[in-house]
Design an enzyme around this catalytic site. Structure first.
Site, PDB file in Angstrom:
ATOM      1  N   GLU A   1       0.830  -1.209   0.000  1.00 24.61           N
ATOM      2  CA  GLU A   1       0.000   0.000   0.000  1.00 24.61           C
ATOM      3  C   GLU A   1       0.862   1.257   0.000  1.00 24.61           C
ATOM      4  O   GLU A   1       0.552   2.234  -0.655  1.00 24.61           O
ATOM      5  CB  GLU A   1      -0.945   0.008   1.210  1.00 24.61           C
TER       6      GLU A   1
ATOM      7  N   TYR B   1      -6.610   5.859   4.866  1.00 25.72           N
ATOM      8  CA  TYR B   1      -6.722   4.918   3.748  1.00 25.72           C
ATOM      9  C   TYR B   1      -5.879   3.659   3.997  1.00 25.72           C
ATOM     10  O   TYR B   1      -6.358   2.532   3.893  1.00 25.72           O
ATOM     11  CB  TYR B   1      -6.287   5.596   2.437  1.00 25.72           C
TER      12      TYR B   1
ATOM     13  N   ASP C   1      -9.786   6.425  -1.349  1.00 22.37           N
ATOM     14  CA  ASP C   1      -8.695   7.221  -1.923  1.00 22.37           C
ATOM     15  C   ASP C   1      -9.217   7.823  -3.219  1.00 22.37           C
ATOM     16  O   ASP C   1     -10.415   7.694  -3.522  1.00 22.37           O
ATOM     17  CB  ASP C   1      -7.440   6.355  -2.154  1.00 22.37           C
TER      18      ASP C   1
END
Ligand code: SF4
Length: 377
Positions: A40, A123, A141
């Site tokens: 991520e 997020y 996002d």
């Protein structure tokens, strides 16, 4: 926003599509929160295809949180080198150290603890907690916001705080409570593969029947354009010294993390990495660089500071449009600068430097050597 009875078929269609067509990505073959977290962070500013080799190399060297926490920062940055936005790597390691110190080396499971880690926002916390642990947090996002805006035909600036909050509420409502990890990935996958910024492929979309934007024929124009932050133009004069062996020197990362661009500083632009001596300029770049080099090298004689322009390099970082003016300084012997490192100019790229520094090194290498004045006809 989809209501009541629509939700179950909507979820079923999107999840069914995701499970059938999802891309096989390395971080989708694991439930290890460290690996999911790393992916991520890498994907925040990097495309999937570009991130994969970095992801694999990084994990080969740092297979777990403990190894990452204990590694020299220099090495972490070296393996990040080329991905840009180096604060991501620094924060990743700081967070790993905190996880070791406060959580026994295990990635925490509570949102509060995860959000307290450096470099982890709403997020990333939602993504890791849902995918690794099945916690019910919906991701939001830019990608997911675009899908939601089109599904609900939402106009206006999605980043405006009230609108963003509404989008988060919508994302929370749509989240499939039985498969939050898959659901979040399905939303991201839809945004990345079909509901892309330009030309959404509505004919292939598994949830087109639920999409207000498509029904109204406005999907492609959503989300509406944000007002762009004005571009700031910055010019930097950069000195690339080179001795007869092809060696140069680089200055160390600045100590302060708070320094911003000012007349004589470039630290944020070199991402706090090793860099060539450089100065931000407005008027005559050679004159300004000379003044700066005199300060940097107080023992230098006039004859030591002859340099020749080595072209022009452009580099864009977020809203900054940077023009780099490399100057090559050919010397018999590299000057001694406290803290500086001597490296082969041709090998600068394999060192822990930013892309900006790499570009300058390439331009300096390509430039003809400077001919000292006394040898000119
Ligand atoms: Fe996006 Fe088109 Fe699907 Fe709507 S129908 S969600 S605009 S791809």
């Amino acid at each position: 926003m989809l209501q009541g009875r629509e939700l179950a078929p909507f979820r079923k269609r999107l999840l069914g599509w995701f499970r059938q067509f999802r891309r096989d990505l390395p971080w989708r073959r694991t439930k290890d929160p460290y690996r999911i977290w790393l992916s991520e962070i890498m994907l925040q500013q990097t495309r999937v295809a570009a991130a994969i080799p970095y992801y694999e190399r990084f994990l080969e060297r740092f297979p777990d949180i403990q190894t990452l926490a204990a590694a020299p920062q220099e090495e972490v940055l070296r393996l990040w080198s080329g991905l840009g936005y180096y604060s991501r790597a620094r924060n990743l390691q700081k967070a790993a150290q905190q996880i070791v110190a406060k959580h026994g080396g295990r990635f925490p499971r509570s949102a509060e603890e995860v959000l307290a880690l450096p470099g982890i926002g709403e997020y990333t916390a939602a993504a890791v907690l849902s995918i690794a642990f099945g916690e019910k947090y919906a991701v939001l996002d830019g990608n997911v916001a675009r899908v939601l805006a089109r599904l609900g035909a939402i106009r206006g600036d999605l980043r405006a705080s009230q609108r963003w909050q509404k989008l988060q509420e919508t994302a929370d409502k749509y989240l499939d409570p039985k498969s939050p990890g898959d659901w979040n990935q399905a939303m991201m996958e839809l945004g990345a593969t079909l509901c892309t910024p330009k030309s959404p492929q509505c004919l292939l979309c598994p949830v087109s029947q639920f999409c207000e934007g498509r029904k109204l024929g406005i999907a492609e124009s959503l989300p509406e354009k944000r007002k762009k932050r004005a571009t700031v133009e910055v010019t930097l004069a950069v000195a690339v010294f080179m001795d007869g062996n092809g060696s140069t020197f680089l200055l160390p990362p600045p100590v302060s993390t708070e320094v911003s661009i000012s007349a004589d500083h470039i630290p944020t632009l070199v991402s706090r990495m090793w860099h060539f001596p450089a100065v931000s300029v407005t008027g005559d770049p050679a004159a300004k660089l000379r003044v700066y080099l005199r300060k940097l090298l107080p023992g230098a004689r006039n004859g030591d500071l002859r340099f020749a322009a080595a072209g022009k390099v452009r580099h864009a970082v977020t809203y900054r449009d940077i023009t780099l003016l490399p100057f090559r300084v050919d010397v018999k012997k590299l000057p001694e600068v406290p803290g500086a490192k001597h490296v082969a100019l041709a090998g600068v790229s394999s060192f822990t430097v930013s892309n900006l520094t790499r570009k300058v090194a390439r331009a300096a290498l390509a430039a003809a050597p400077h001919v000292p004045e006394e040898r000119r006809e």
